[in-house]
Design a protein around this motif. Structure first.
Motif, PDB file in Angstrom:
ATOM      1  N   TYR A  85       0.798  -1.211   0.000  1.00  0.00           N
ATOM      2  CA  TYR A  85       0.000   0.000   0.000  1.00  0.00           C
ATOM      3  C   TYR A  85       0.835   1.268   0.000  1.00  0.00           C
ATOM      4  CZ  TYR A  85      -3.438  -3.410   1.694  1.00  0.00           C
ATOM      5  OH  TYR A  85      -4.243  -4.512   1.854  1.00  0.00           O
ATOM      6  N   ILE A  86       0.296   2.296  -0.655  1.00  0.00           N
ATOM      7  CA  ILE A  86       0.807   3.650  -0.458  1.00  0.00           C
ATOM      8  C   ILE A  86       0.194   4.177   0.835  1.00  0.00           C
ATOM      9  CG2 ILE A  86       0.867   5.999  -1.341  1.00  0.00           C
ATOM     10  CD1 ILE A  86       0.690   4.837  -4.159  1.00  0.00           C
ATOM     11  N   MET A  87       1.035   4.648   1.731  1.00  0.00           N
ATOM     12  CA  MET A  87       0.578   5.161   3.013  1.00  0.00           C
ATOM     13  C   MET A  87       0.751   6.670   3.063  1.00  0.00           C
ATOM     14  SD  MET A  87      -0.470   2.420   4.458  1.00  0.00           S
ATOM     15  CE  MET A  87      -0.859   3.162   6.051  1.00  0.00           C
ATOM     16  N   GLY A  88      -0.175   7.325   3.730  1.00  0.00           N
ATOM     17  CA  GLY A  88      -0.105   8.773   3.816  1.00  0.00           C
ATOM     18  C   GLY A  88      -0.586   9.297   5.146  1.00  0.00           C
ATOM     19  N   TRP A  89      -0.123  10.509   5.456  1.00  0.00           N
ATOM     20  CA  TRP A  89      -0.615  11.260   6.595  1.00  0.00           C
ATOM     21  C   TRP A  89      -1.298  12.517   6.072  1.00  0.00           C
ATOM     22  CZ3 TRP A  89      -0.920   9.717  11.523  1.00  0.00           C
ATOM     23  CH2 TRP A  89      -0.082   8.679  11.941  1.00  0.00           C
ATOM     24  N   TYR A  90      -2.507  12.752   6.539  1.00  0.00           N
ATOM     25  CA  TYR A  90      -3.270  13.949   6.242  1.00  0.00           C
ATOM     26  C   TYR A  90      -3.553  14.673   7.543  1.00  0.00           C
ATOM     27  CZ  TYR A  90      -4.290  12.055   1.560  1.00  0.00           C
ATOM     28  OH  TYR A  90      -4.203  11.563   0.282  1.00  0.00           O
ATOM     29  N   ARG A  91      -3.886  15.945   7.440  1.00  0.00           N
ATOM     30  CA  ARG A  91      -4.293  16.682   8.627  1.00  0.00           C
ATOM     31  C   ARG A  91      -5.414  17.654   8.280  1.00  0.00           C
ATOM     32  NH1 ARG A  91       1.072  20.484   9.634  1.00  0.00           N
ATOM     33  NH2 ARG A  91       0.797  21.875   7.819  1.00  0.00           N
ATOM     34  N   GLN A  92      -6.212  17.950   9.284  1.00  0.00           N
ATOM     35  CA  GLN A  92      -7.302  18.892   9.123  1.00  0.00           C
ATOM     36  C   GLN A  92      -7.370  19.790  10.346  1.00  0.00           C
ATOM     37  OE1 GLN A  92     -11.223  17.199   8.470  1.00  0.00           O
ATOM     38  NE2 GLN A  92     -11.850  19.042   7.369  1.00  0.00           N
ATOM     39  N   ALA A  93      -7.161  21.071  10.120  1.00  0.00           N
ATOM     40  CA  ALA A  93      -7.273  22.065  11.172  1.00  0.00           C
ATOM     41  C   ALA A  93      -8.703  22.587  11.219  1.00  0.00           C
ATOM     42  CB  ALA A  93      -6.300  23.210  10.924  1.00  0.00           C
ATOM     43  N   PRO A  94      -9.133  23.120  12.360  1.00  0.00           N
ATOM     44  CA  PRO A  94     -10.491  23.647  12.459  1.00  0.00           C
ATOM     45  C   PRO A  94     -10.778  24.696  11.392  1.00  0.00           C
ATOM     46  CG  PRO A  94      -9.507  23.486  14.625  1.00  0.00           C
ATOM     47  CD  PRO A  94      -8.415  23.206  13.638  1.00  0.00           C
ATOM     48  N   GLY A  95     -11.884  24.530  10.681  1.00  0.00           N
ATOM     49  CA  GLY A  95     -12.275  25.478   9.658  1.00  0.00           C
ATOM     50  C   GLY A  95     -11.522  25.372   8.351  1.00  0.00           C
ATOM     51  N   LYS A  96     -10.663  24.377   8.209  1.00  0.00           N
ATOM     52  CA  LYS A  96      -9.869  24.232   6.997  1.00  0.00           C
ATOM     53  C   LYS A  96     -10.117  22.880   6.342  1.00  0.00           C
ATOM     54  CE  LYS A  96      -6.088  27.300   8.365  1.00  0.00           C
ATOM     55  NZ  LYS A  96      -4.608  27.425   8.498  1.00  0.00           N
ATOM     56  N   GLN A  97      -9.718  22.781   5.085  1.00  0.00           N
ATOM     57  CA  GLN A  97      -9.833  21.536   4.343  1.00  0.00           C
ATOM     58  C   GLN A  97      -8.772  20.544   4.799  1.00  0.00           C
ATOM     59  OE1 GLN A  97     -12.743  21.570   2.766  1.00  0.00           O
ATOM     60  NE2 GLN A  97     -12.241  21.835   0.604  1.00  0.00           N
ATOM     61  N   ARG A  98      -9.076  19.269   4.668  1.00  0.00           N
ATOM     62  CA  ARG A  98      -8.078  18.248   4.942  1.00  0.00           C
ATOM     63  C   ARG A  98      -7.013  18.285   3.851  1.00  0.00           C
ATOM     64  NH1 ARG A  98     -10.287  12.390   6.156  1.00  0.00           N
ATOM     65  NH2 ARG A  98     -11.033  12.603   3.994  1.00  0.00           N
ATOM     66  N   GLU A  99      -5.765  18.203   4.247  1.00  0.00           N
ATOM     67  CA  GLU A  99      -4.672  18.299   3.305  1.00  0.00           C
ATOM     68  C   GLU A  99      -3.678  17.163   3.495  1.00  0.00           C
ATOM     69  OE1 GLU A  99      -2.240  21.750   3.832  1.00  0.00           O
ATOM     70  OE2 GLU A  99      -1.973  21.432   5.986  1.00  0.00           O
ATOM     71  N   LEU A 100      -3.040  16.798   2.409  1.00  0.00           N
ATOM     72  CA  LEU A 100      -1.983  15.792   2.458  1.00  0.00           C
ATOM     73  C   LEU A 100      -0.738  16.398   3.077  1.00  0.00           C
ATOM     74  CD1 LEU A 100      -0.832  12.981   1.624  1.00  0.00           C
ATOM     75  CD2 LEU A 100      -0.128  14.066  -0.516  1.00  0.00           C
ATOM     76  N   VAL A 101      -0.198  15.723   4.067  1.00  0.00           N
ATOM     77  CA  VAL A 101       1.036  16.149   4.712  1.00  0.00           C
ATOM     78  C   VAL A 101       2.231  15.426   4.108  1.00  0.00           C
ATOM     79  CG1 VAL A 101       2.312  16.288   6.887  1.00  0.00           C
ATOM     80  CG2 VAL A 101      -0.163  16.681   6.848  1.00  0.00           C
ATOM     81  N   ALA A 102       2.139  14.111   3.991  1.00  0.00           N
ATOM     82  CA  ALA A 102       3.229  13.312   3.470  1.00  0.00           C
ATOM     83  C   ALA A 102       2.707  11.956   3.041  1.00  0.00           C
ATOM     84  CB  ALA A 102       4.338  13.134   4.516  1.00  0.00           C
ATOM     85  N   SER A 103       3.395  11.330   2.099  1.00  0.00           N
ATOM     86  CA  SER A 103       3.045   9.991   1.663  1.00  0.00           C
ATOM     87  C   SER A 103       4.311   9.205   1.377  1.00  0.00           C
ATOM     88  CB  SER A 103       2.139  10.019   0.423  1.00  0.00           C
ATOM     89  OG  SER A 103       2.810  10.582  -0.689  1.00  0.00           O
ATOM     90  N   ILE A 104       4.168   7.892   1.380  1.00  0.00           N
ATOM     91  CA  ILE A 104       5.300   7.018   1.105  1.00  0.00           C
ATOM     92  C   ILE A 104       4.805   5.794   0.361  1.00  0.00           C
ATOM     93  CG2 ILE A 104       5.106   5.926   3.388  1.00  0.00           C
ATOM     94  CD1 ILE A 104       8.198   5.659   3.318  1.00  0.00           C
ATOM     95  N   THR A 105       5.507   5.430  -0.702  1.00  0.00           N
ATOM     96  CA  THR A 105       5.126   4.281  -1.509  1.00  0.00           C
ATOM     97  C   THR A 105       5.699   3.005  -0.922  1.00  0.00           C
ATOM     98  OG1 THR A 105       7.048   4.337  -2.982  1.00  0.00           O
ATOM     99  CG2 THR A 105       5.190   5.779  -3.539  1.00  0.00           C
ATOM    100  N   SER A 106       5.287   1.882  -1.507  1.00  0.00           N
ATOM    101  CA  SER A 106       5.818   0.600  -1.062  1.00  0.00           C
ATOM    102  C   SER A 106       7.319   0.512  -1.270  1.00  0.00           C
ATOM    103  CB  SER A 106       5.120  -0.549  -1.794  1.00  0.00           C
ATOM    104  OG  SER A 106       5.307  -0.452  -3.201  1.00  0.00           O
TER     105      SER A 106
END
Length: 116
Positions: free
Chosen positions: A32-53
């Protein structure tokens, strides 16, 4: 088929570091490709980082040079090391697994609060 559980969130002061973990089960983690996303109050969820197999990484411009994503396939775990945290880092952080082109699984999130 994939279950993801994040851990490691908490309260940290500006300039400090924190490492998040995401434990996966119920699938073939190494594929799997794994990723970290984050969402701050009042903001859209955004990709922080990802890593491939294969270990290739991708970072949001705002965290390049400060955050590091890594994975341990033997432990079915992906990590996000966050250094030099600032107020922008305050958000709920979500772990994500891309198991097929159109199929993603999400954890429930872990709260990170950066405040003095």
């Amino acid at each position: 088929q994939v279950q993801l559980v994040e851990s490691g969130g908490g309260l940290v002061q500006p300039g400090e570091s924190l490492t998040l973990s995401c434990a996966a089960s119920g699938g073939i983690f190494s594929n799997y490709i794994m990723g970290w996303y984050r969402q701050a109050p009042g903001k859209q969820r955004e990709l922080v980082a990802s890593i491939t197999s294969g270990g290739s990484t991708n970072y949001a411009d705002s965290v390049k040079g400060r955050f590091t994503i890594s994975r341990d396939n033997a432990k079915n775990t992906v990590y996000l090391q966050m250094n030099s945290l600032n107020a922008e880092g305050t958000a709920v952080y979500y772990c994500n697994a891309k198991v097929r082109l159109h199929t993603r699984y999400w954890g429930r999130g872990t709260q990170v609060t950066v405040s003095s």
